[in-house]
Design a protein around this motif. Structure first.
Motif, PDB file in Angstrom:
ATOM      1  N   ILE A 296      -5.037  -5.845  -7.218  1.00 16.32           N
ATOM      2  CA  ILE A 296      -4.368  -5.057  -8.238  1.00 16.32           C
ATOM      3  C   ILE A 296      -3.923  -3.696  -7.692  1.00 16.32           C
ATOM      4  O   ILE A 296      -2.892  -3.151  -8.092  1.00 16.32           O
ATOM      5  CB  ILE A 296      -5.264  -4.887  -9.491  1.00 16.32           C
ATOM      6  N   GLU A 297      -4.686  -3.154  -6.707  1.00 15.35           N
ATOM      7  CA  GLU A 297      -4.281  -1.868  -6.134  1.00 15.35           C
ATOM      8  C   GLU A 297      -2.990  -2.014  -5.322  1.00 15.35           C
ATOM      9  O   GLU A 297      -2.177  -1.080  -5.267  1.00 15.35           O
ATOM     10  CB  GLU A 297      -5.407  -1.278  -5.274  1.00 15.35           C
ATOM     11  N   ASN A 298      -2.781  -3.165  -4.712  1.00 15.57           N
ATOM     12  CA  ASN A 298      -1.531  -3.398  -3.987  1.00 15.57           C
ATOM     13  C   ASN A 298      -0.359  -3.550  -4.951  1.00 15.57           C
ATOM     14  O   ASN A 298       0.747  -3.078  -4.680  1.00 15.57           O
ATOM     15  CB  ASN A 298      -1.646  -4.649  -3.115  1.00 15.57           C
ATOM     16  N   LEU A 299      -0.615  -4.213  -6.066  1.00  9.26           N
ATOM     17  CA  LEU A 299       0.430  -4.358  -7.080  1.00  9.26           C
ATOM     18  C   LEU A 299       0.776  -3.001  -7.688  1.00  9.26           C
ATOM     19  O   LEU A 299       1.944  -2.714  -7.995  1.00  9.26           O
ATOM     20  CB  LEU A 299      -0.042  -5.322  -8.168  1.00  9.26           C
ATOM     21  N   ARG A 300      -0.230  -2.163  -7.817  1.00 11.89           N
ATOM     22  CA  ARG A 300       0.004  -0.812  -8.344  1.00 11.89           C
ATOM     23  C   ARG A 300       0.903  -0.009  -7.392  1.00 11.89           C
ATOM     24  O   ARG A 300       1.796   0.731  -7.842  1.00 11.89           O
ATOM     25  CB  ARG A 300      -1.341  -0.104  -8.537  1.00 11.89           C
ATOM     26  N   VAL A 301       0.705  -0.187  -6.095  1.00 16.50           N
ATOM     27  CA  VAL A 301       1.576   0.478  -5.107  1.00 16.50           C
ATOM     28  C   VAL A 301       3.011   0.007  -5.267  1.00 16.50           C
ATOM     29  O   VAL A 301       3.951   0.810  -5.281  1.00 16.50           O
ATOM     30  CB  VAL A 301       1.068   0.196  -3.673  1.00 16.50           C
ATOM     31  N   LEU A 302       3.189  -1.316  -5.387  1.00 14.76           N
ATOM     32  CA  LEU A 302       4.543  -1.861  -5.566  1.00 14.76           C
ATOM     33  C   LEU A 302       5.202  -1.297  -6.813  1.00 14.76           C
ATOM     34  O   LEU A 302       6.354  -0.855  -6.764  1.00 14.76           O
ATOM     35  CB  LEU A 302       4.474  -3.396  -5.643  1.00 14.76           C
ATOM     36  N   MET A 303       4.503  -1.296  -7.921  1.00 11.15           N
ATOM     37  CA  MET A 303       5.115  -0.896  -9.182  1.00 11.15           C
ATOM     38  C   MET A 303       5.368   0.600  -9.267  1.00 11.15           C
ATOM     39  O   MET A 303       6.135   1.049 -10.142  1.00 11.15           O
ATOM     40  CB  MET A 303       4.245  -1.382 -10.351  1.00 11.15           C
TER      41      MET A 303
ATOM     42  N   GLU B 135      -3.434  -1.064   1.019  1.00 10.82           N
ATOM     43  CA  GLU B 135      -2.501  -0.270   0.214  1.00 10.82           C
ATOM     44  C   GLU B 135      -1.471   0.433   1.108  1.00 10.82           C
ATOM     45  O   GLU B 135      -0.296   0.519   0.769  1.00 10.82           O
ATOM     46  CB  GLU B 135      -3.274   0.749  -0.613  1.00 10.82           C
ATOM     47  N   SER B 136      -1.934   0.912   2.247  1.00  8.32           N
ATOM     48  CA  SER B 136      -1.011   1.628   3.134  1.00  8.32           C
ATOM     49  C   SER B 136       0.028   0.676   3.721  1.00  8.32           C
ATOM     50  O   SER B 136       1.190   1.057   3.923  1.00  8.32           O
ATOM     51  CB  SER B 136      -1.788   2.335   4.251  1.00  8.32           C
ATOM     52  N   GLU B 137      -0.378  -0.564   3.992  1.00  8.89           N
ATOM     53  CA  GLU B 137       0.575  -1.550   4.515  1.00  8.89           C
ATOM     54  C   GLU B 137       1.612  -1.915   3.464  1.00  8.89           C
ATOM     55  O   GLU B 137       2.808  -2.049   3.769  1.00  8.89           O
ATOM     56  CB  GLU B 137      -0.174  -2.797   4.981  1.00  8.89           C
ATOM     57  N   VAL B 138       1.160  -2.079   2.224  1.00  8.79           N
ATOM     58  CA  VAL B 138       2.102  -2.372   1.129  1.00  8.79           C
ATOM     59  C   VAL B 138       3.038  -1.189   0.922  1.00  8.79           C
ATOM     60  O   VAL B 138       4.244  -1.358   0.744  1.00  8.79           O
ATOM     61  CB  VAL B 138       1.345  -2.707  -0.177  1.00  8.79           C
ATOM     62  N   GLN B 139       2.482   0.021   0.984  1.00  6.28           N
ATOM     63  CA  GLN B 139       3.312   1.218   0.808  1.00  6.28           C
ATOM     64  C   GLN B 139       4.372   1.317   1.903  1.00  6.28           C
ATOM     65  O   GLN B 139       5.537   1.634   1.636  1.00  6.28           O
ATOM     66  CB  GLN B 139       2.436   2.470   0.830  1.00  6.28           C
ATOM     67  N   ALA B 140       3.979   1.017   3.130  1.00  9.42           N
ATOM     68  CA  ALA B 140       4.929   1.095   4.246  1.00  9.42           C
ATOM     69  C   ALA B 140       6.071   0.099   4.064  1.00  9.42           C
ATOM     70  O   ALA B 140       7.240   0.423   4.323  1.00  9.42           O
ATOM     71  CB  ALA B 140       4.196   0.838   5.572  1.00  9.42           C
TER      72      ALA B 140
END
Length: 371
Positions: A359-366, A326-331
């Motif tokens: 799904i948690e990574n997609l949630r970060v994106l959205m 999640e932190s990598e996607v957020q960055a």
């Protein structure tokens, strides 16, 4: 801003006052089955089943996107005009559908197109790639044409649904340049030989085909609509910039110019590496395109080239959504947000969200533009 206002502002290269003005569009089609607990065969069953799975997916993520993909998987597999293997029919129930790149167009077909026109060639071609192939007669011709009509009607139904929720669809109808269609229909290797052995014939077939392709697309669109152009074989992944200039761009430009003249925006689905080709897009009318990038093109360099001229969409990579934290996607999303603060950008997935996305990574994106 509303979803529609954010999207329109980005396409028109309008100013961004805060990051909440930036639209977010995860391209979700097949992935809708995963959070909804459905199989791929389930969402291929009907437009309603797919739409319900998509809505359930957004509910489980906990937020709605600013833009949605307009077409169910079965219709998408049909309009790509390639042989296809479908889940629940040719594959297991939960296997992703597969395009088959087989030689279904011969060298002689170039001359047929030149002599008889693209439309006369296209109908038998579409019939030949169905599974099983359709033998054309007066009755089956109607059947093939009806499939196109029904596809358009289902997109229209989805449009009405999303309009009620105030969420725009990325496009309202779609098409492909002749160059890219021929490349897929001939197979890449054969087509590469064609451009070397019979270049004038290939270019003449592209020239003859383009007005017909434009006319067909305009029949199902109206001013203000967006028309997807699937230029899947015109990137530097497949051809050189010189080949692009000679064989592809003149006809792609003709399409964009024609749609722009009718008050429509072209959504160029630019899979692969388009960085060497992007300067050509500066020859197109300003604000006439949305350029969708899938992660193979350096989006930061792309923004430098197209800034102030066209909107771009992208490009959280599929690998990051599937295997990143999640932190990598957020960055990565934070970098895209910073890039989008200049305007003219839609933050989204690099092409389609993969089936194994977390799904948690997609949630970060959205949620990456939430204040």
């Amino acid at each position: 801003m509303t979803h529609e206002e954010k999207f329109t502002n980005a396409v028109n290269l309008g100013p961004v006052r805060s990051k909440s003005d930036i639209p977010v569009y995860p391209m979700i089609m097949l992935y809708a089955a995963v959070p909804a607990g459905k199989t791929q065969a389930d969402i291929f069953r009907s437009n309603k089943d797919w739409l319900n799975a998509l809505i359930e997916t957004y509910e489980k993520i906990g937020t709605e996107p600013d833009v949605v993909f307009p077409m169910n998987p079965k219709d998408t597999s049909f309009i790509e005009q390639m042989k296809v293997r479908l889940p629940g029919k040719d594959l297991g129930d939960d296997e992703m559908f597969q395009f088959l790149e087989e030689e279904v167009m011969s060298r002689d077909d170039y001359q047929t197109i030149i002599d008889k026109g693209y439309a006369a060639w296209q109908l038998p071609f579409v019939a030949s790639i169905q599974n099983p192939p359709i033998k054309l007669n007066s009755l089956t011709k109607i059947k093939v044409i009806l499939k196109f009509i029904q596809t358009g009607m289902r997109v229209g139904q989805n449009r009405k649904y999303w309009d009620k929720r105030g969420i725009p669809m990325m496009f309202h109808t779609g098409t492909a340049p002749a160059f890219d269609t021929f490349s897929l229909s001939r197979r890449m290797e054969n087509f590469a030989y064609d451009t070397f052995d019979i270049p004038d014939l290939v270019k003449e077939a592209c020239r003859v085909s383009t007005p017909s392709i434009i006319k067909t697309a305009l029949q199902t669109a109206k001013p203000g609509d967006r028309i997807a152009i699937f230029a899947m074989r015109s990137s530097a992944t497949f051809i050189s910039p010189d080949m692009f200039e000679e064989f592809s761009f003149p006809y792609l430009k003709q399409m964009v110019d024609s749609f722009h003249a009718k008050g429509m925006t072209s959504v160029i689905h630019a899979d692969g590496n388009w960085l060497p080709q992007l300067p050509y897009f500066l020859e197109l009318p300003p604000k006439s395109c949305i350029i969708e990038l899938d992660g193979d093109t350096d989006i930061f360099k792309a923004k430098e080239i197209l800034k102030g001229h066209h909107c771009i969409r992208g490009d959280v990579p599929a690998g990051l959504l599937a295997f990143g934290t999640e932190s990598e996607v957020q960055a990565y999303c934070d970098r895209l947000v910073e890039l989008a603060m200049d305007g003219g950008m839609i933050i989204g997935s690099g092409c389609e969200v993969p089936l194994n996305a977390k799904i948690e990574n997609l949630r970060v994106l959205m949620n990456c533009t939430k204040e």
